[in-house]
Design an enzyme around this catalytic site. Structure first.
Site, short mmCIF file in Angstrom:
data_model
loop_
_atom_site.label_atom_id
_atom_site.label_comp_id
_atom_site.label_asym_id
_atom_site.label_seq_id
_atom_site.Cartn_x
_atom_site.Cartn_y
_atom_site.Cartn_z
N SER A 1 0.82 -1.22 0.00
CA SER A 1 0.00 0.00 0.00
C SER A 1 0.85 1.27 0.00
CB SER A 1 -0.95 0.01 1.20
OG SER A 1 -0.22 0.02 2.40
N GLY B 1 -9.95 -2.66 -5.31
CA GLY B 1 -9.17 -3.49 -4.40
C GLY B 1 -9.10 -4.93 -4.89
N GLU C 1 -7.98 -9.52 -1.44
CA GLU C 1 -8.68 -10.74 -1.07
C GLU C 1 -9.16 -11.56 -2.28
OE1 GLU C 1 -11.02 -9.84 2.91
OE2 GLU C 1 -10.78 -8.07 1.64
#
Lengths: 419, 156, 314
Positions: free
Chosen positions: C50, C267, C270
């Site tokens: 990040s 994102g 996951e």
């Protein structure tokens, strides 16, 4: 849009420190005159306890033994605040923290742990979430073990199943698993004048700050969390482990205090991916168009809720997979048991249902003599699709591209029917 | 207590050690070389890998007294004159670092491998680092980096 | 006998906290004396990258190089709360907050520069000169981003719980040894929707890592909990993959910019692991004709399932 940095393979800004060994993880931080802390944990899954720390406290080199009596506000947790910082009357799982020894070195701290006397009066325990759902099961907290029930209803499930040419049913079971981030939990706390500073590795330093402040009943501004290099997390550093223990220890002793978990303690200290039992019934018409899906998903959240509500909700919302289905009925539950506690792990409740819905898709395809790619393309979300929660997908839905790219690279034979 | 002599990263040390002290503790706590990490304490994860007399060892499984008169290399000893070792550079260039906790051990296993076998195949590389666990990268970019390091070393 | 089979796993994933829970990220961008820009935000670098990706977003917005971005995220006393490093939310949520803070800083710099020198094009502005000429003044921009999410209805679960959704598809080929039940993944492909790739190499790293974790979930991992006790509590008995267990992964990054994302990004942290296990389970069925419905698909379970299949056939 002309972009000059976005889209570039810039080298990681933190990598040089990591390849040279200079990056400091919390266990690499040592402060002058620091004490070492070690945690005493429950050996029983469900029991009433009485604690006697006097023999440990009398040992030379032991500075203090913290128990529930030392915690101003002995509750914490990401949502439900159902954890105690140290168990006061009852332990609910193997591994629950009971006391924290602060000593001059690790050897003394370890010896002192053995001198703490805990009397356990064992209670009936429950390990199977389906059993735990019954009214007569032993209760973990309060009146019921059912922490949460998410209900999803769209269309008419009975009608959808009736209209299906084929219906497939099965039950899928997934176990609790661990994050195994490579760096076990560690931290050092010290006082900066009247501010408590906790150096640790966490996913959310501002939330840790809040939980420490609440437990210690100090102003939030009097707590500072420093995030050292974090050795992986994957959800396993969402719940607090040693942060409050260290903060309390440094506040009460006035000296820096450090704790480092072994791998075994790491396994027992943090949350696990929820075990789930997923019972599915899925129906499609002769062309492979999905007509109905019914699912009952039971999630074992163990002794504490952690993120169970959000996780089992997420499992419910994602139960259909990325497909348009007009008639849907999902019930997902989060249930307390005396197992290790379930919490966040990569995918957060959306990782388990695909074990079920994707096998259901292949079973339907086989029954209808359609190939696995075509049945997915027939039902795949696209722009304008309505999800089972009634949400319209308005932008960026390249699912079809993803399926086609994989099918081509892997050389799937596509015996197209109805696409 | 016992006094031992050893060489770490080209430097001679005389240190007092306890009988039950591990090499890992000696490096981290006495010599302040915290680049060597502890991930499991039982020789499974390889985060504590160091090179002893040319061979990689898990420093959590070696007692400090066993290092007497030995030559040890840790991650801190790889840079030469402020310049990264080609393996370190390759790890940067190939994006082989994520959380970084396995990286020191991984780099040293790569060094031991390349010192023995300058041009390993991808399979040989996988075998060479099979004692080092990584939970972030899925190993593929680490294998890429070691291949790249092999080229860098040839150029030097 | 060794038998081969192919399988696919296709998933969607709603990023962010969801269900109307306030999902807020904050950032502050400050022009430093030497013309570099400091970004203050509480977003944690857990290894996912990040710090790099968010620095790239700042650099892009300000038209500077990533070397001129100083990223500060480690101290709660000087950084604003940016939520947790979870829910695959930092690139999208904090990325948006950083973009906003940099846009505000940019506006302020243009304001003072235009007043002072009459320069009007951003490209003509030299940040070092601006910093020098406005020594006494702190030039900073603040950014806050709140994700779109609504609370679902209690009785029907209807509503818009998440936005955006990210898509992921895995395809694998396995080889199953019917004599010992061992499953080996011999080929694997991942197509990952990313909205827009901020840093393709870091995305690939996430795909590789998610693949290994998903493979491990499907085939290896089991805490073996008996009466509440974790029996596999060490790395000697809780198995995760070594480099020998993970084959090369073919990675396909699919770009389809999301209008609300920073430069279109979504994102992915996951989603990259979710499609793996179902693809492997479907491939096992394709290879040997048995459905493994309980994870992990250990050799023992494979052999038992094969035995059961033979018994049924008799």
């Amino acid at each position: 849009m002309k972009l000059h940095v976005v889209g570039q393979n810039n080298m990681r800004v933190d990598a040089a420190a990591k390849v040279t060994g200079k990056a400091l993880y919390p266990e690499d931080v040592s402060l002058e005159g620091m004490f070492i802390g070690k945690t005493l944990r429950s050996h029983k899954p469900h029991a009433c306890i009485t604690i006697d720390t006097s023999r440990a406290e009398a040992m030379e080199g032991v500075v203090k033994v913290l128990t529930y009596k030392d915690v101003p506000h002995n509750h914490y947790g990401v949502l439900m605040k159902d954890h105690e910082v140290f168990c006061s009357e009852k332990v609910r799982r193997i591994g629950d923290p009971i006391a924290f020894v602060v000593a001059v070195d690790e050897e003394v701290a370890s010896k002192a742990l053995a001198k703490i006397k805990v009397e356990y009066r064992e209670l009936k325990a429950v390990f199977d979430p389906e059993v735990a759902m019954h009214q007569d099961a032993p209760k973990l907290h309060g009146e019921s073990n059912i922490v949460y029930h998410y209900k999803l209803r769209q269309g008419d499930i009975e009608k959808g199943l009736e209209e299906s040419a084929v219906v497939v049913e099965n039950t899928y079971v997934t176990p609790m698993v661990d994050h195994v981030f490579l760096q076990p939990e560690a931290g050092v706390a010290h006082m900066e004048k009247d501010t408590i500073v906790v150096t640790t590795a966490t996913q959310y330093p501002h939330f840790d700050q809040l939980e420490i402040a609440e437990a210690l009943e100090v102003e939030k501004e009097k707590v500072k969390v420093i995030n050292a290099a974090v050795g992986g997390a994957f959800g396993g550093r969402e719940d607090i482990t040693l942060q409050i223990h260290l903060a309390l220890a440094t506040k009460l002793t006035g000296k820096p205090v450090k704790a480092v978990y072994s791998r075994e303690e790491s396994f027992i200290a943090h949350a696990k991916r929820h075990a789930m039992v997923m019972t599915y019934k899925t129906g499609a018409d002769e062309e492979g168009k999905l007509k109905a899906m019914e699912a009952r998903i039971i999630g074992d959240t163990g002794a504490y809720a952690s993120w169970a509500i959000n996780i089992m909700r997420k499992a419910g919302v994602h139960a259909t997979g990325p497909y348009e289905i007009p008639n849907v009925k999902v019930d997902s539950y989060a249930v307390y048991t005396n197992n290790p506690f379930g919490g966040a792990m990569r995918g957060f409740g959306a990782t388990q249902p695909p074990i079920a819905h994707e096998q259901q898709m292949d079973m339907l395809a086989e029954a209808l003599n359609i190939d696995p790619i075509s049945i997915r393309l027939t039902n795949a979300f696209k722009i304008g699709s309505k999800t089972a929660t009634g949400q319209i997908l308005k932008d960026s839905v390249p699912l079809r591209q993803c399926i086609e790219a994989v099918a081509e690279k892997l050389g799937f034979s596509v015996v197209s029917r109805g696409v | 207590m016992k006094e031992i002599k050893l060489k770490v990263n080209h430097k001679d040390y005389h240190v007092a050690i306890e009988e039950d002290m591990r090499l890992l503790d000696l490096l981290r706590n006495r010599l302040n070389l915290t680049g060597t990490k502890e991930g499991c304490g039982e020789g499974e994860c390889g985060a504590c890998t160091v090179i002893m007399d040319g061979i990689t060892v898990n420093s959590c499984m070696v007692m400090a007294f066993q290092a007497e008169n030995r030559e040890i290399f840790t991650i801190e000893g790889l840079e030469k004159g402020g310049r990264l070792d080609p393996i370190q550079q390759a790890f940067l260039d190939e994006g082989a670092v994520q959380c970084g906790f396995c990286t020191p051990g991984m780099v040293l296993s790569a060094k031991a491998l390349l010192d023995k076998n300058p041009k390993p195949t991808r399979e040989e590389i996988r075998e060479g680092i099979s004692g080092n666990l990584c939970r972030c990268t899925g190993y593929n970019k680490i294998v890429d980096a070691i291949e790249k390091a092999s080229e860098y070393r040839k150029e030097e | 006998m060794k038998k081969r089979g192919k399988g696919i796993g296709s998933i969607f994933y709603g990023t962010g906290y969801g269900n109307g829970f306030p999902d807020v990220s904050r950032s502050v961008a400050v022009l430093r004396k030497d013309g570099k820009v400091k970004i203050y935000t509480g977003a944690t670098e857990v290894g996912q990258g990040s710090k790099t990706v968010l620095s790239q977003i700042a650099a892009e917005t300000l038209g500077i190089s990533i070397e001129d971005v100083i990223f500060i995220c480690e101290d709660t006393s000087i950084t604003p709360d940016a939520g947790t490093a979870a829910a695959s939310r930092q690139t999208y949520n904090t990325g948006n907050a950083i973009k906003k803070s940099c846009e505000e800083l940019k506006r302020k710099i243009i304001d003072v520069t235009v007043k002072a020198s009459g320069a009007d094009a951003w490209e003509e502005i030299n940040l070092r000169d601006v910093a020098l000429n406005h020594k006494g003044q702190i030039l900073k921009g603040e950014g806050e981003f709140i994700a779109e999410t609504t609370e679902m209805k209690d009785e029907t679960g209807q509503g818009n719980p998440y936005w955006p959704y990210t898509f992921n598809v895995y395809g694998v080929e396995v080889e199953v040894d019917t004599t010992n039940g061992v499953v080996e993944v011999i080929k694997a492909v991942c197509a990952q929707d990313v909205g827009r790739a901020i840093n393709p190499k870091l995305i690939e790293g996430q795909m590789d890592g998610g693949f290994a974790m998903g493979l491990s979930y499907a085939l290896f991992e089991d805490l073996n909990i008996k009466n509440g006790e974790i029996k596999h509590n060490k790395l000697t008995n809780y198995l995760i993959p070594t480099a020998m267990d993970v084959p090369d992964l073919e990675k396909i990054i699919v770009e389809d910019p999301e209008a609300t994302g920073p430069y279109g990004a979504k994102g992915i942290g996951e989603p990259v692991m979710i499609g793996v296990a179902p693809a492997i389970l479907n491939a096992i069925y394709d290879a040997i004709g048995v459905r493994i419905t309980e994870l992990p698909a250990t050799p023992n379970k494979i052999l038992l399932a094969l035995k059961k299949k033979r018994e049924v056939a008799l």
